[in-house]
Design an enzyme around this catalytic site. Structure first.
Site, short mmCIF file in Angstrom:
data_model
loop_
_atom_site.label_atom_id
_atom_site.label_comp_id
_atom_site.label_asym_id
_atom_site.label_seq_id
_atom_site.Cartn_x
_atom_site.Cartn_y
_atom_site.Cartn_z
N ARG A 94 0.71 -1.46 0.12
CA ARG A 94 -0.11 -0.10 0.15
C ARG A 94 0.92 1.21 -0.12
O ARG A 94 0.45 2.32 0.33
CB ARG A 94 -0.90 0.00 1.08
CG ARG A 94 -2.05 -1.24 1.20
CD ARG A 94 -3.33 -0.71 1.83
NE ARG A 94 -4.16 -1.84 1.78
CZ ARG A 94 -4.25 -2.56 3.01
NH1 ARG A 94 -3.44 -2.96 3.93
NH2 ARG A 94 -5.14 -3.79 2.88
N LYS B 247 2.96 11.39 -10.98
CA LYS B 247 2.20 10.93 -11.92
C LYS B 247 2.74 9.54 -12.02
O LYS B 247 3.84 9.37 -12.71
CB LYS B 247 1.86 11.64 -12.88
CG LYS B 247 0.79 12.52 -13.09
CD LYS B 247 0.37 12.97 -14.51
CE LYS B 247 -0.62 14.02 -14.16
NZ LYS B 247 -1.02 14.67 -15.67
N GLU C 78 9.62 18.74 -24.53
CA GLU C 78 9.05 18.84 -23.18
C GLU C 78 9.81 20.20 -22.38
O GLU C 78 9.07 20.89 -21.80
CB GLU C 78 9.31 17.65 -22.22
CG GLU C 78 8.47 16.60 -22.71
CD GLU C 78 7.02 16.49 -22.29
OE1 GLU C 78 6.47 17.48 -21.94
OE2 GLU C 78 6.35 15.26 -22.53
N LYS D 73 7.45 23.02 -13.11
CA LYS D 73 6.74 22.05 -12.75
C LYS D 73 6.19 21.71 -11.25
O LYS D 73 5.23 21.72 -10.93
CB LYS D 73 7.26 20.75 -13.37
CG LYS D 73 6.54 19.44 -13.21
CD LYS D 73 6.47 18.29 -13.89
CE LYS D 73 5.36 17.39 -13.39
NZ LYS D 73 5.42 16.16 -14.48
N ARG E 212 -2.86 22.18 -13.41
CA ARG E 212 -1.87 21.08 -13.94
C ARG E 212 -1.98 20.52 -15.42
O ARG E 212 -1.09 20.15 -16.03
CB ARG E 212 -1.65 19.89 -12.83
CG ARG E 212 -0.73 18.86 -13.31
CD ARG E 212 -0.29 18.00 -12.06
NE ARG E 212 0.71 16.88 -12.63
CZ ARG E 212 1.25 16.31 -11.89
NH1 ARG E 212 0.93 15.98 -10.71
NH2 ARG E 212 2.22 15.37 -12.35
N ASN F 80 0.21 19.73 -20.17
CA ASN F 80 -0.24 18.55 -21.40
C ASN F 80 -0.20 19.53 -22.54
O ASN F 80 -0.96 19.19 -23.49
CB ASN F 80 -1.51 17.94 -20.86
CG ASN F 80 -1.49 17.16 -19.87
OD1 ASN F 80 -0.56 16.43 -19.61
ND2 ASN F 80 -2.54 17.08 -18.92
N HIS G 147 -0.34 17.72 -25.86
CA HIS G 147 -0.23 16.45 -25.52
C HIS G 147 -1.69 15.69 -26.02
O HIS G 147 -1.44 14.43 -26.32
CB HIS G 147 -0.37 16.03 -23.97
CG HIS G 147 1.31 16.10 -23.48
ND1 HIS G 147 1.98 17.36 -23.56
CD2 HIS G 147 1.77 15.40 -22.90
CE1 HIS G 147 3.32 17.03 -22.91
NE2 HIS G 147 3.16 15.84 -22.60
N HIS H 52 -0.98 12.48 -28.07
CA HIS H 52 -1.31 11.05 -27.66
C HIS H 52 -2.12 10.47 -29.05
O HIS H 52 -1.97 9.29 -29.05
CB HIS H 52 -2.34 11.13 -26.43
CG HIS H 52 -1.41 11.39 -25.30
ND1 HIS H 52 -2.12 11.86 -23.90
CD2 HIS H 52 -0.13 11.24 -24.84
CE1 HIS H 52 -1.20 12.14 -23.05
NE2 HIS H 52 -0.04 11.72 -23.70
N HIS I 166 7.82 10.14 -27.77
CA HIS I 166 6.76 11.05 -27.30
C HIS I 166 7.09 12.50 -27.20
O HIS I 166 6.30 13.32 -27.63
CB HIS I 166 6.64 10.56 -25.63
CG HIS I 166 5.78 11.49 -24.87
ND1 HIS I 166 4.31 11.68 -25.13
CD2 HIS I 166 6.12 12.31 -23.89
CE1 HIS I 166 3.93 12.24 -24.17
NE2 HIS I 166 4.96 12.93 -23.78
N1 GLY Z 1 3.40 15.04 -17.54
C1 GLY Z 1 2.32 15.98 -17.06
C2 GLY Z 1 2.07 16.19 -15.72
O1 GLY Z 1 3.07 15.47 -14.88
O2 GLY Z 1 1.12 16.67 -15.34
#
Ligand code: GLY
Length: 367
Positions: free
Chosen positions: A121, A143, A185, A227, A241, A245, A248, A252, A266
């Site tokens: 957990r 993420k 990026e 970030k 947040r 993207n 993106h 995607h 990517h």
């Molecule tokens: N790569 C986008 C984020 O971490 O929100």
């Protein structure tokens, strides 16, 4: 060495950026109270290049390591490799207080982070990103995910690392293509929220790509700083947040259309996606036509892909690409959200996008 902090209360952590960090890993982790043994997960390519340095960097602080070496590539972000990783960590008797190390690019970071999220957990993990893309994006912010046959990153969890070590020396081992893909990026940060950073990149990114270490450190630091600030304000992507993207939604769909293969990395998809997002923004009258021209000129200057026609092989038509965008995680109650821009450094989230313009821009970009 540069030090940033991701301010998340009890889950706050440091990002350390600089040269020679791998060889000091044990000392840099000492604040986390590691036991005398850590479990390291990496991939075949990275293992050959950096595993011995990491072992030495841990041994210097009296820490032993066991390692699991997975195949390199996006296909590793899948249930079979995930369950193999979790079983291996359990077999290593990793306990709640122990540390797991993810040594690799975005694939390893995402998979190991997810394994750490569910193991007993939740156990702590350290991100040691070895690609530019992972250093400026995927290793920061918690993420974690694997892919499903229904789409990318659809199975995962938010689980923040305990520490991120971005050793810029390892960037010297990247192929030019991988470095430039990661650069997609980096550029994204300037485009989404810092026009001065974008202007700095226009001037300095060629030297940075050619190997200028000080410029690399600055670019990684500024990207992580942006970030970290966004993640601290909106950890689980309830709003702001989503700006991360930028490009993106297009990316995607293009990755799905090219089967997540070598045809399109990517970061290359992000670069094309940023150019398309600015083009759609300009056609919708949100920003001036000079902005997409400036983005495209910079991508050309860096030798990056900017259009669908730059992707080798056949692509489906605009209709199918828009359908693929429908699997995006930014779809809310059937409505697709886009990141558009009012100018360089001024991105915003909206569902109010003219899909006719999106179609047209995709068609023009393909021919
Ligand atoms: N790569 C986008 C984020 O971490 O929100």
């Amino acid at each position: 060495m540069e030090k940033l902090r991701v301010e998340l209360g009890a889950r706050a952590y440091d990002i350390l950026i600089g040269p020679g960090l791998l060889e000091q890993t044990g000392a840099l982790m000492s604040g986390l109270g590691p036991s005398g043994r850590v479990a390291v997960v990496t991939d075949e390519n990275v293992a050959g290049l950096h595993l011995n340095n990491l072992r030495a960097g841990l041994a210097a602080s009296g820490i032993e390591m066991e390692s699991l070496v997975l195949p390199a590539g996006e296909a590793t972000k899948s249930w079979p490799h995930f369950s193999r990783t979790v079983d291996w960590l359990l077999a290593q008797k990793v306990e709640r207080g122990d540390l797991v190390i993810a040594l690799g690019g975005g694939v390893i970071g995402d998979l190991v982070g997810f394994a750490a999220a569910v193991l007993r957990r939740g156990v702590r993990y350290v991100q040691i990103p070895t690609s530019l893309l992972a250093q400026v994006d995927s290793s920061v912010g918690g993420k974690t995910a694997i892919n499903s046959e229904h789409g990318k990153n659809l199975i995962g969890a938010f689980h923040q690392p305990a520490l991120v070590l971005a050793d810029v020396d390892v960037l010297g081992t990247l192929t030019e293509r991988d470095f430039l893909a990661g650069y997609g990026e980096v550029m994204k940060y300037g485009l989404l929220g810092d026009a001065d950073f974008f202007a700095w990149l226009e001037k300095n990114a060629p030297a940075m790509a050619a190997g200028d270490q000080a410029k690399r450190i600055y670019a990684v630091k500024r990207s992580c700083e942006m970030k970290a600030a966004i993640v601290a304000r909106d950890e689980t992507e309830q709003g702001e947040r989503a700006l991360l993207n930028l490009g993106h939604t297009f990316c995607h769909a293009l990755e799905a259309a090219t089967g997540y293969s070598d045809r399109l990395l990517h970061g290359e998809g992000v670069a094309i996606g940023c150019a398309l997002a600015f083009e759609v923004s300009a056609r919708m009258g949100l920003c001036s036509q000079e902005d997409p021209s400036r983005v495209r000129a910079h991508l050309a200057q860096m030798g990056l892909k900017r259009d669908l026609r730059d992707i080798p092989g056949d692509l489906p038509g605009a209709e199918k690409l828009v359908e693929l965008m429908g699997q995006d995680k930014k779809v809310v109650r059937g409505t697709l959200n886009f990141i558009m821009a009012r100018g360089i450094g001024e991105a915003f989230v909206t569902s109010d996008v003219d899909l006719g313009i999106v179609h047209k821009v995709l068609e023009e970009s393909a021919t």
